[in-house]
Motif scaffolding. Structure first.
Motif, PDB file in Angstrom:
ATOM      1  N   VAL A   1       0.841  -1.193   0.000  1.00 13.31           N
ATOM      2  CA  VAL A   1       0.000   0.000   0.000  1.00 13.31           C
ATOM      3  C   VAL A   1       0.885   1.255   0.000  1.00 13.31           C
ATOM      4  N   ASP A   2       0.636   2.125  -0.950  1.00 14.48           N
ATOM      5  CA  ASP A   2       1.388   3.382  -1.080  1.00 14.48           C
ATOM      6  C   ASP A   2       2.904   3.155  -1.002  1.00 14.48           C
ATOM      7  N   GLY A   3       3.357   2.105  -1.652  1.00 12.69           N
ATOM      8  CA  GLY A   3       4.802   1.855  -1.764  1.00 12.69           C
ATOM      9  C   GLY A   3       5.385   1.066  -0.593  1.00 12.69           C
ATOM     10  N   GLY A   4       4.583   0.749   0.415  1.00 18.97           N
ATOM     11  CA  GLY A   4       5.085  -0.049   1.556  1.00 18.97           C
ATOM     12  C   GLY A   4       6.149   0.670   2.353  1.00 18.97           C
ATOM     13  N   GLU A   5       6.034   2.003   2.416  1.00 21.77           N
ATOM     14  CA  GLU A   5       7.088   2.767   3.100  1.00 21.77           C
ATOM     15  C   GLU A   5       6.856   2.928   4.603  1.00 21.77           C
ATOM     16  N   SER A   6       5.620   2.690   5.054  1.00 23.66           N
ATOM     17  CA  SER A   6       5.356   2.836   6.494  1.00 23.66           C
ATOM     18  C   SER A   6       6.210   1.843   7.265  1.00 23.66           C
ATOM     19  N   GLN A   7       6.544   2.248   8.476  1.00 22.06           N
ATOM     20  CA  GLN A   7       7.392   1.382   9.304  1.00 22.06           C
ATOM     21  C   GLN A   7       6.588   0.850  10.492  1.00 22.06           C
ATOM     22  N   ARG A   8       6.868  -0.380  10.861  1.00 26.78           N
ATOM     23  CA  ARG A   8       6.205  -1.002  11.998  1.00 26.78           C
ATOM     24  C   ARG A   8       7.230  -1.813  12.781  1.00 26.78           C
ATOM     25  N   THR A   9       6.961  -1.990  14.079  1.00 27.36           N
ATOM     26  CA  THR A   9       7.730  -2.948  14.868  1.00 27.36           C
ATOM     27  C   THR A   9       6.776  -4.099  15.180  1.00 27.36           C
TER      28      THR A   9
ATOM     29  N   PHE B   1       0.768   0.806  29.464  1.00 30.49           N
ATOM     30  CA  PHE B   1       1.991   0.125  29.022  1.00 30.49           C
ATOM     31  C   PHE B   1       2.044  -0.037  27.507  1.00 30.49           C
ATOM     32  N   ASN B   2       3.149   0.424  26.908  1.00 28.32           N
ATOM     33  CA  ASN B   2       3.480   0.019  25.543  1.00 28.32           C
ATOM     34  C   ASN B   2       3.900  -1.436  25.606  1.00 28.32           C
ATOM     35  N   VAL B   3       3.394  -2.268  24.696  1.00 19.40           N
ATOM     36  CA  VAL B   3       3.900  -3.640  24.613  1.00 19.40           C
ATOM     37  C   VAL B   3       4.257  -3.916  23.149  1.00 19.40           C
ATOM     38  N   GLY B   4       5.567  -3.903  22.882  1.00 19.50           N
ATOM     39  CA  GLY B   4       6.030  -4.112  21.512  1.00 19.50           C
ATOM     40  C   GLY B   4       7.495  -4.519  21.532  1.00 19.50           C
ATOM     41  N   ASN B   5       8.067  -4.651  20.341  1.00 25.50           N
ATOM     42  CA  ASN B   5       9.480  -5.031  20.249  1.00 25.50           C
ATOM     43  C   ASN B   5      10.229  -4.008  19.395  1.00 25.50           C
ATOM     44  N   PRO B   6      10.896  -3.030  20.042  1.00 25.02           N
ATOM     45  CA  PRO B   6      11.558  -1.960  19.291  1.00 25.02           C
ATOM     46  C   PRO B   6      12.684  -2.471  18.388  1.00 25.02           C
ATOM     47  N   ASN B   7      13.150  -3.698  18.637  1.00 23.76           N
ATOM     48  CA  ASN B   7      14.262  -4.231  17.818  1.00 23.76           C
ATOM     49  C   ASN B   7      13.789  -4.839  16.507  1.00 23.76           C
ATOM     50  N   ASN B   8      12.471  -4.999  16.366  1.00 20.48           N
ATOM     51  CA  ASN B   8      11.947  -5.661  15.166  1.00 20.48           C
ATOM     52  C   ASN B   8      11.333  -4.656  14.199  1.00 20.48           C
TER      53      ASN B   8
ATOM     54  N   ILE C   1       7.734   3.101  17.069  1.00 16.00           N
ATOM     55  CA  ILE C   1       8.721   2.447  17.940  1.00 16.00           C
ATOM     56  C   ILE C   1       8.331   2.691  19.392  1.00 16.00           C
ATOM     57  N   PRO C   2       8.058   1.613  20.148  1.00 14.34           N
ATOM     58  CA  PRO C   2       7.645   1.805  21.536  1.00 14.34           C
ATOM     59  C   PRO C   2       8.828   2.126  22.448  1.00 14.34           C
ATOM     60  N   ASP C   3       8.635   3.105  23.321  1.00 13.68           N
ATOM     61  CA  ASP C   3       9.582   3.306  24.419  1.00 13.68           C
ATOM     62  C   ASP C   3       9.266   2.218  25.442  1.00 13.68           C
ATOM     63  N   MET C   4      10.284   1.484  25.883  1.00 11.69           N
ATOM     64  CA  MET C   4      10.046   0.329  26.762  1.00 11.69           C
ATOM     65  C   MET C   4      10.374   0.640  28.222  1.00 11.69           C
TER      66      MET C   4
ATOM     67  N   GLY D   1       9.733  -5.558  34.509  1.00 16.04           N
ATOM     68  CA  GLY D   1      10.959  -6.248  34.095  1.00 16.04           C
ATOM     69  C   GLY D   1      10.787  -7.040  32.810  1.00 16.04           C
ATOM     70  N   TRP D   2       9.816  -6.616  31.961  1.00 14.96           N
ATOM     71  CA  TRP D   2       9.534  -7.390  30.737  1.00 14.96           C
ATOM     72  C   TRP D   2      10.333  -6.886  29.544  1.00 14.96           C
ATOM     73  N   ASP D   3      10.842  -7.819  28.780  1.00 13.03           N
ATOM     74  CA  ASP D   3      11.540  -7.535  27.517  1.00 13.03           C
ATOM     75  C   ASP D   3      11.139  -8.580  26.491  1.00 13.03           C
ATOM     76  N   PRO D   4      10.849  -8.173  25.251  1.00 13.63           N
ATOM     77  CA  PRO D   4      10.531  -9.174  24.227  1.00 13.63           C
ATOM     78  C   PRO D   4      11.800  -9.916  23.822  1.00 13.63           C
ATOM     79  N   LYS D   5      11.643 -11.171  23.364  1.00  9.74           N
ATOM     80  CA  LYS D   5      12.827 -11.998  23.087  1.00  9.74           C
ATOM     81  C   LYS D   5      12.970 -12.373  21.609  1.00  9.74           C
ATOM     82  N   THR D   6      11.840 -12.536  20.893  1.00  8.29           N
ATOM     83  CA  THR D   6      11.885 -13.226  19.599  1.00  8.29           C
ATOM     84  C   THR D   6      12.161 -12.276  18.435  1.00  8.29           C
ATOM     85  N   SER D   7      13.135 -12.655  17.601  1.00  4.20           N
ATOM     86  CA  SER D   7      13.480 -11.826  16.441  1.00  4.20           C
ATOM     87  C   SER D   7      12.371 -11.928  15.389  1.00  4.20           C
TER      88      SER D   7
END
Ligand code: NAD
Ligand code: UDP
Length: 389
Positions: free
Chosen positions: A253-261, A287-294, A342-345, A353-359
């Motif tokens: 959609v619209d070039g797929g330029e939007s970014q997501r985690t 609470f933000n719940v997401g994975n900023p590394n993905n 991008i969520p601030d964690m 003490g939660w951190d996402p693990k899966t790539s």
């Protein structure tokens, strides 16, 4: 993990079995949360939804080890007087019920606003009046667009996290104009968040608000024409899975330029589990719940899903794996998009003490293995049928 009574919370206190009224338990997130609560805890779930296909494996047969700890109540919270009774006899309510697919926001804005605001009102009211704790599911979409999206394309400030990082207690909520009906969902979710927050401040409601950032995994949405309407447009994971299963190009959609985690559903459910069992640390928080590394662009997601699907299905990818499509063509008038999420964690990390693990690669590999196993044969048959006729 065993479900012995020796389980303790993050502060070392024993965890007592709870009765949880879970509204929207038959959906994607609800099905994973029910599974977690049945297999790893002693809590009881009153599962409320209009559908139960995604939790059937937890409800039948009666011989399952957790039988008696999960009861399904088929009801529509729009108009069912049984809701208050279920909330009253629970210790905690988790509200997941919502219309939450972007294809609906600009085409069914009234249903979207009613579902995300009006229908949630009685849930908040019953919790507040009966002094019951509430965990309410909102969305990362309440942040809307980033401040950075208004900077010139080549501004170096776009690289500065101050212009894109989404933080629960400081980031503003930036939506488009009223004609951009995409924002009907975000706006309704924002207003119910404000109402819950106000119930907490004025009437002492014990609440936690969850803002999911693109949770994905097995059982998300549906495959059009297989277990959902042929013309239906699910969220991106299911859209791209459908294209891969049918050997069609993935539509950007619209070039797929939007970014997501993207975060793996099983990591995210771990965060909700911590909220449920640590009220002293979770109450009063958003609470933000997401994975900023993905983080990826939608185009990069399409490329990665194509590679992963090839690996898990053993099929070569097609010659033209993606095509561009305008948002007007794909979603209709009034669509708009979040540019970057991008969520601030900091807060969830400090409180739980939660951190996402899966790539991203790993979560796509297990999810697309599931999609292939569940749908490939049915899709093949549905493609063959019209030819046979
Ligand atoms: P889902 O559509 O799979 O689940 C929602 C469930 O609610 C469905 O089973 C539906 O039947 C039920 N429901 C809706 N209206 C109802 C009503 N009136 N009465 C009874 N049941 C009703 O969606 P999901 O992905 O599991 O999302 C759950 C919640 O999380 C939603 O509030 C959504 O806005 C929020 N959320 C999810 C994501 C994500 O990444 N999955 C992202 C942002 C926000
Ligand atoms: N999208 C896309 N092709 C599709 C489906 C979605 O390019 O077939 C894009 C959509 O425009 C958005 C992103 O993928 O930029 C994520 O869409 P999704 O429906 O998962 O929900 P969102 O993250 O916007 O809430």
């Amino acid at each position: 993990m065993s479900s012995s009574s020796a389980r303790v919370d993050l502060d070392g206190n024993p965890i007592n079995p709870l009765t949880i009224c879970m509204i929207g338990a038959g959906g994607f997130i609800g099905s994973h949360l029910c599974e977690k609560l049945m297999t790893e805890t002693q809590h009881t779930v009153l599962a409320v939804d209009v559908y139960n296909d995604k939790i059937k494996h937890l409800l039948e047969p009666d011989s399952l080890p957790w039988a008696g700890r999960i009861q399904f109540h088929r009801l529509n919270i729009k108009n069912d007087s049984r809701l208050e009774g279920l909330i009253k006899c629970s210790d905690l309510t988790v509200n997941l019920a919502a219309i939450c697919t972007p294809a609906d926001y600009n085409t069914r804005p009234l249903d979207t606003i009613y579902s995300n605001f009006i229908d949630a009102l009685p849930v908040v009211k019953y919790c507040s009046e009966n002094n019951k704790r509430l965990i309410h599911f909102s969305t990362c979409e309440v942040y809307g667009k980033t401040i950075g999206s208004f900077l010139p394309q080549d501004s170096p400030l776009r690289q500065d996290p101050a212009y894109y990082l989404l933080t629960e207690d400081t980031s503003p909520c930036i939506f488009g104009s009223i004609e951009k009906q995409r924002w009907s969902y975000a706006c309704a979710k924002q207003l119910i968040e404000r109402l819950i927050y106000a119930e907490g401040a004025e009437n002492g409601l014990e609440f936690t608000i969850v803002r999911p950032f693109n949770w994905i995994g097995p059982r998300m949405d549906f495959i059009p024409g297989i277990d959902g309407p042929s013309e239906g447009v699910p969220r991106v994971l299911a859209c791209f899975s459908n294209n891969l299963l049918r050997r069609e190009p993935l539509k950007l959609v619209d070039g797929g330029e939007s970014q997501r985690t993207f975060v793996y559903i099983k990591d995210a459910i771990e965060a909700v589990h911590l909220m449920i069992e640590n009220p002293a640390r979770a109450n009063g928080h958003i609470f933000n719940v997401g994975n900023p590394n993905n983080e990826v662009t939608v185009r990069q997601l399409a490329e990665m899903m194509t590679k992963v699907y090839s690996k898990v299905s053993g099929e070569d990818s097609i010659e033209t794996p993606t095509i561009d499509v305008s948002s007007k063509e794909f979603y209709g008038e009034g669509y708009d998009d979040s540019d970057k999420r991008i969520p601030d964690m900091t807060i969830i990390n400090k409180q739980l003490g939660w951190d996402p693990k899966t790539s991203l690669w790993d979560l796509l590999e297990s999810t697309l293995t599931y999609q292939h196993r569940t749908y490939a044969e049915a899709v093949k048959q549905s493609i063959a049928k019209p030819l046979a006729n």
